[in-house]
Design a protein around this motif. Structure first.
Motif, PDB file in Angstrom:
ATOM      1  N   ARG A  64       0.819  -1.220   0.000  1.00  0.00           N
ATOM      2  CA  ARG A  64       0.000   0.000   0.000  1.00  0.00           C
ATOM      3  C   ARG A  64       0.850   1.267   0.000  1.00  0.00           C
ATOM      4  NH1 ARG A  64      -3.863  -2.065   4.809  1.00  0.00           N
ATOM      5  NH2 ARG A  64      -1.859  -3.024   5.340  1.00  0.00           N
ATOM      6  N   ARG A  66       2.523   3.415  -1.962  1.00  0.00           N
ATOM      7  CA  ARG A  66       2.598   3.674  -3.400  1.00  0.00           C
ATOM      8  C   ARG A  66       3.959   4.187  -3.840  1.00  0.00           C
ATOM      9  NH1 ARG A  66      -2.508   4.316  -1.744  1.00  0.00           N
ATOM     10  NH2 ARG A  66      -4.276   4.072  -3.197  1.00  0.00           N
ATOM     11  N   ARG A  70       6.457   2.427  -6.502  1.00  0.00           N
ATOM     12  CA  ARG A  70       6.920   3.131  -7.705  1.00  0.00           C
ATOM     13  C   ARG A  70       8.442   3.132  -7.793  1.00  0.00           C
ATOM     14  NH1 ARG A  70       4.452   8.747  -9.584  1.00  0.00           N
ATOM     15  NH2 ARG A  70       5.995   8.188 -11.189  1.00  0.00           N
ATOM     16  N   ILE A 109      -5.254  -1.774  -5.368  1.00  0.00           N
ATOM     17  CA  ILE A 109      -5.430  -0.475  -6.022  1.00  0.00           C
ATOM     18  C   ILE A 109      -4.126   0.316  -6.000  1.00  0.00           C
ATOM     19  CG2 ILE A 109      -6.577   1.761  -5.809  1.00  0.00           C
ATOM     20  CD1 ILE A 109      -9.094   0.213  -4.908  1.00  0.00           C
ATOM     21  N   ALA A 110      -3.445   0.316  -4.858  1.00  0.00           N
ATOM     22  CA  ALA A 110      -2.174   1.047  -4.764  1.00  0.00           C
ATOM     23  C   ALA A 110      -1.160   0.495  -5.760  1.00  0.00           C
ATOM     24  CB  ALA A 110      -1.632   0.955  -3.337  1.00  0.00           C
ATOM     25  N   GLU A 113      -2.079   1.577  -9.312  1.00  0.00           N
ATOM     26  CA  GLU A 113      -1.751   2.991  -9.519  1.00  0.00           C
ATOM     27  C   GLU A 113      -0.252   3.169  -9.757  1.00  0.00           C
ATOM     28  OE1 GLU A 113      -5.301   5.231  -6.996  1.00  0.00           O
ATOM     29  OE2 GLU A 113      -3.342   4.895  -6.067  1.00  0.00           O
ATOM     30  N   ALA A 114       0.562   2.462  -8.963  1.00  0.00           N
ATOM     31  CA  ALA A 114       2.014   2.568  -9.131  1.00  0.00           C
ATOM     32  C   ALA A 114       2.442   2.003 -10.485  1.00  0.00           C
ATOM     33  CB  ALA A 114       2.721   1.828  -7.990  1.00  0.00           C
ATOM     34  N   GLY A 116       0.631   1.880 -13.223  1.00  0.00           N
ATOM     35  CA  GLY A 116       0.226   2.830 -14.247  1.00  0.00           C
ATOM     36  C   GLY A 116       1.161   4.019 -14.323  1.00  0.00           C
ATOM     37  N   ALA A 117       1.578   4.521 -13.159  1.00  0.00           N
ATOM     38  CA  ALA A 117       2.464   5.689 -13.128  1.00  0.00           C
ATOM     39  C   ALA A 117       3.836   5.385 -13.711  1.00  0.00           C
ATOM     40  CB  ALA A 117       2.600   6.187 -11.690  1.00  0.00           C
ATOM     41  N   ALA A 165      -9.210  -1.708 -14.817  1.00  0.00           N
ATOM     42  CA  ALA A 165      -7.935  -1.039 -15.074  1.00  0.00           C
ATOM     43  C   ALA A 165      -7.423  -1.358 -16.477  1.00  0.00           C
ATOM     44  CB  ALA A 165      -6.903  -1.437 -14.024  1.00  0.00           C
ATOM     45  N   LYS A 170      -5.017   1.515 -17.922  1.00  0.00           N
ATOM     46  CA  LYS A 170      -4.052   1.762 -16.847  1.00  0.00           C
ATOM     47  C   LYS A 170      -2.939   0.718 -16.871  1.00  0.00           C
ATOM     48  CE  LYS A 170      -6.575   5.165 -15.413  1.00  0.00           C
ATOM     49  NZ  LYS A 170      -6.124   6.568 -15.660  1.00  0.00           N
TER      50      LYS A 170
END
Length: 346
Positions: A64, A66, A70, A109-110, A113-114, A116-117, A165, A170
């Motif tokens: 979690r 993020r 990343r 989810i975290a 998101e990482a 995708g980034a 996603a 994503k």
């Protein structure tokens, strides 16, 4: 020299994760682990190194986080993520559902998101056969879903999050691997399942009972419509399961999936009853494992067996290890744990 493919294994120090990491290293991948060690011992890293001859870079952190995720994705040039991290005890999920939604859904989810980034688009997700509803066995991937506990619901919900996603771009491709009942241990006896609390699953409880840690195994019902009246489950050797992940990574890297999300059963296609487990463990350890028949447990089903043909078709994978090997390897690891605990402190 061309860069080797890099794989991040979240939860890579756990029972299943450690076996996945070993098989990935043996297959020639560069592997990185993120694990918060909530349900894993730190010495498993040395055990993985003894098996593979490789020290796997490891970050003691929660998925979690993020920014940490990343950082790991970028620093190691990760190509594929295998997401195994999460809470997994059915009973605990019933008592603490919010904790499970926070850890399992929030962690997923975290991670997405990482990914995708950082532009990491390939994901293998550790899902579960608990996403399915009751029904006749064997079950293929079209079997109706209907999890009966918060743990199973977190797995199904995260599958849907992953699907959305992918649809939103994503990430590009994903496999959700629906495990049936992972058991056994690495043939070396160095890694296996050693729960910190009283086990919720049959195999580790039987092994611990054989080791003298519990007085008997409770068999929840012997009046099901199965050949011997006890519940039937599809047990899969954890090494076969781990090799299913390697096959999944290879499939995502092959380019055969340009975009999309596939859900695949990982099982043997054959069920074994509770009485069969007790009989084979008793044969392996040389004495009868004590047990008693008690009332059925609410929520249990008579049989849960996979139809694994889709995984064989898409991944070219099938389970190879026998039921006898599952019991023998699980008991060998349990004996290794006993020997370790008997050794005097240095």
């Amino acid at each position: 020299m061309a860069k080797k493919t890099s794989v991040l294994a979240t939860g890579g120090a756990g029972f299943i994760g450690s076996h996945v990491v070993v098989e990935l290293v043996d297959a020639g991948y560069d592997v990185v682990i993120i694990d918060n060690f909530e349900n894993a011992a730190t010495d498993v890293l040395q055990r993985i190194a003894r098996i593979t001859g490789t020290e796997v870079p490891t970050y003691a952190a929660d998925v979690r986080d993020r920014e940490l995720v990343r950082h790991v994705l970028g620093r190691h040039g990760i190509d594929v993520v295998i997401h195994l991290a999460g809470k997994k005890a059915v009973g605990e999920s019933v008592a603490e559902p919010l904790m499970y939604y926070d850890a399992n859904i929030g962690g997923g989810i975290a991670l997405l998101e990482a990914m995708g980034a950082e532009g990491v688009g390939k994901l293998v997700f550790s899902s579960s056969a608990t996403v399915y509803g009751p029904g006749d066995a064997p079950m293929d991937e079209s079997h109706p879903v209907g999890p009966s506990n918060p743990y199973g619901r977190t797995k199904l919900m995260l599958e849907e999050v992953i699907n959305d996603a992918v649809l939103a771009g994503k990430i590009s491709v994903a496999l959700s691997l629906r495990y049936f009942n992972p058991v056994g241990a690495h043939r070396s006896g160095l890694i296996g399942e050693n729960p910190r609390a009283v086990p919720n699953n049959l195999f580790p409880f039987v092994a611990q009972t054989a080791a003298g840690w519990h007085d008997r195994v409770r068999v929840f019902g012997d009046d099901y419509g199965t050949p011997d009246g006890t519940g039937v489950r599809d047990y899969i050797h954890v090494v076969d399961l781990a090799r299913g992940h390697v096959a999944g990574v290879a499939h995502l890297l092959s380019g055969r999936m340009q975009r999309g999300h596939e859900r695949l059963n990982l099982g043997t296609g054959r069920g074994h009853s509770v009485k069969e487990v007790l009989a084979e463990f008793s044969r392996q350890c040389g004495f009868e494992v004590p047990h008693e028949i008690v009332a059925r447990r609410p929520g249990d089903v008579a049989a849960c067996v996979a139809n694994p043909q889709r995984a064989e078709h898409l991944l070219g994978w099938r389970a190879e290890r026998s039921f006898e090997e599952m019991c023998a390897d699980h008991w060998a690891f349990q004996r290794a744990v006993l020997r370790q605990e008997a050794e005097p402190a240095a």
